[in-house]
Motif scaffolding. Structure first.
Motif, PDB file in Angstrom:
ATOM      1  N   VAL A  12       0.825  -1.209   0.000  1.00 36.42           N
ATOM      2  CA  VAL A  12       0.000   0.000   0.000  1.00 36.42           C
ATOM      3  C   VAL A  12       0.861   1.261   0.000  1.00 36.42           C
ATOM      4  O   VAL A  12       0.430   2.322  -0.471  1.00 36.42           O
TER       5      VAL A  12
ATOM      6  N   LEU B 281      -0.274   4.915  -1.265  1.00 42.45           N
ATOM      7  CA  LEU B 281      -0.605   5.896  -0.247  1.00 42.45           C
ATOM      8  C   LEU B 281       0.299   7.126  -0.352  1.00 42.45           C
ATOM      9  O   LEU B 281      -0.150   8.271  -0.244  1.00 42.45           O
TER      10      LEU B 281
ATOM     11  N   THR C 223       1.455   3.801  -7.888  1.00 46.23           N
ATOM     12  CA  THR C 223       0.587   2.673  -8.243  1.00 46.23           C
ATOM     13  C   THR C 223       1.216   1.815  -9.330  1.00 46.23           C
ATOM     14  O   THR C 223       1.012   0.597  -9.369  1.00 46.23           O
TER      15      THR C 223
END
Length: 479
Positions: free
Chosen positions: A152, A156, A299
């Motif tokens: 993540v 994030l 991402t």
């Protein structure tokens, strides 16, 4: 004997505490890269300042992580873990409020000290607290949730950079610490190693960090600091001299009497040196040249971590059956292929056709090699030395990444303002990726020539699920 059961309320609190603590360090190791262009623009920082933003943290973490584990064994693992969390959060607050790049770099160095205290303590608390029948499952849950945090992290971080700003990449650690510390103090039992004697190799730690720091400085500030390079080599020689003569050295040099252990650490230097340079430059390439937002860049690299998280345990099991030589030969070659595929990423790169193939191949390569590498390191030494062997291997990986981030821009001909010009940076990136690929090919050849199947009944890693792309998992001894 530790007696906490995983189904108990205390067991759940221990898991929450250790996952929160380790997630702070994991998040920081994966999210900062995507923030670098914004940091540079906001603080008017040169490329060397961005290198130091990464390396100041890595320098103190790599230099002190072995000492951090020893402090926990002696003075109490919970105590040192809590100190590390508080220290890390305070340094993170300094990072988030830094008015200049110099202040940010200093705060990052302080952050690394906190990381060196909490990183080995996180797993050690689990091993020292849980009943032997539950320990394997507890370690699996800890490493699984930690891997999710690592996955993540870039997403994030990119969201924070594009939204409230890059400072929140660091400020996020403060609320995590505010949750972690009270729970640790209330619910986590204290433990220590009764065999610990209170003598610490402070001089060795200082000399090791000094050697890394001086060599790194000479590489980043190339052309004006040749004397510092000589001083760095002298500090390294002094470090070896001290470690050979100390009764209780931080780095017991006789452990390198194992030919297999030595070979595996050389492979580690090659592999994680290439990874460190790759992840540092790729995050910049995606934003500076391809025009991705910070969120899109973070991402974009997510599939690599996801693959590691999903398949690292299976890769370890396969290596147990066929031996580590093939995975440690093939894995680096796959990663080298991925870095050459990254040469397709230029201006207006298409994610599906240009970025994703490289990211997927990189993930498969890392899945293939990371778990077998850790298992082989543990298997290459006596059972009683597995903990220190893992710590040395983890520190070696971080040191390799540190040197790569310092040296690769120099080797690729990047000037101080290279990241401000898409065409200049793209040309340097195209010189850097083949260098990384070449280092991985060397690591593959060394693995093929020197790595052998371990003896039956050797130590196996407890941490089988792994999602951190910046360093191998660390194994700690129980209490």
């Amino acid at each position: 004997m530790p007696d906490v059961r995983i189904a108990s309320a205390q067991g759940k609190w221990i898991l929450i505490t250790t996952v929160l603590g380790s997630s702070m360090a994991l998040l920081d190791s994966t999210v900062v890269n995507v923030a670098l262009p914004r940091i540079g623009d906001d603080l008017d920082a040169s490329l060397s300042a961005l290198q130091w933003t990464i390396n100041a943290y890595m320098l103190t973490l790599a230099g002190l992580i072995l000492l951090g584990g020893s402090l926990g064994d002696q003075y109490g693992r919970r105590k040192i873990f809590v100190i590390g969390v508080v220290w890390f959060a305070a340094a993170s607050l300094m990072c988030g409020l830094a008015p200049t790049d110099a202040v940010l770099i200093g705060a990052r160095a302080l952050q690394g000290i906190g990381g060196a205290l909490l990183t080995p303590g996180s797993l050690a608390l689990i091993q020292a607290s849980f009943h032997p029948d539950d320990r394997a499952r507890a370690v699996g849950l800890w490493s699984g949730f930690g891997g999710i945090g690592a996955a993540v992290g870039p997403f994030l971080g990119g969201w924070l950079v594009d939204g409230p700003g890059w400072r929140w990449v660091f400020l996020l650690n403060v609320p995590l610490a505010l949750l972690c510390v009270p729970v640790a103090l209330r619910h986590v039992p204290e433990s220590a190693d009764g065999r610990a004697h209170g003598r610490f190799d402070i001089l060795g730690a200082v000399l090791g960090a000094l050697a890394l720091g001086l060599v790194t400085f000479a590489l980043i500030e190339a052309g004006t600091t040749s004397l510092l390079a000589v001083a760095g080599v002298a500090a390294a020689v002094a470090f070896v001299y001290v470690e050979k003569r100390r009764q209780d050295p931080m780095l017991p040099l006789d452990i390198f009497g194992s030919r297999q252990f030595t070979a595996l650490n050389i492979v580690t230097l090659c592999v994680y040196g290439a990874f460190g340079g790759y992840f540092f430059l790729t995050a910049l390439q995606l934003q500076v040249v391809a025009g991705y937002s910070a969120l899109a860049a973070g991402t974009a690299l997510l599939p690599t971590t996801a693959l590691m998280l999903l398949f690292s345990a299976r890769s370890g099991a396969l290596a147990d059956r066929i031996g580590p030589r093939i995975p440690l030969t093939v894995g680096p070659l796959l990663c080298a292929t991925a870095m050459l595929l990254m040469l397709r990423v230029g201006e207006h790169a298409n994610y599906l056709t240009d970025v994703l193939p490289a990211v997927l191949v990189q993930g498969v390569g890392m899945v293939t090699l990371v778990a077998p590498l850790t298992a082989s390191v543990l298997a290459s030494v006596d059972t009683a030395r597995a903990g220190i062997a893992s710590g040395i291997n983890n520190a070696a990986a971080r040191a390799a990444s540190l040197i790569a981030v310092a040296a690769l821009p120099l080797l690729a001909g990047m000037g101080p303002e290279a990241y401000r010009s898409p065409s200049v940076f793209d040309a340097a990136f195209h010189r850097a990726m083949p260098i990384c690929a070449g280092v991985l090919v060397v690591g593959s050849a060394l693995a093929f020539a020197m790595v052998r199947r371990p003896a039956p009944g050797c130590v196996r890693p407890e941490c089988r699920t792994h999602g951190n792309v910046t360093s191998p998992p660390i194994e700690a001894k129980g209490g």
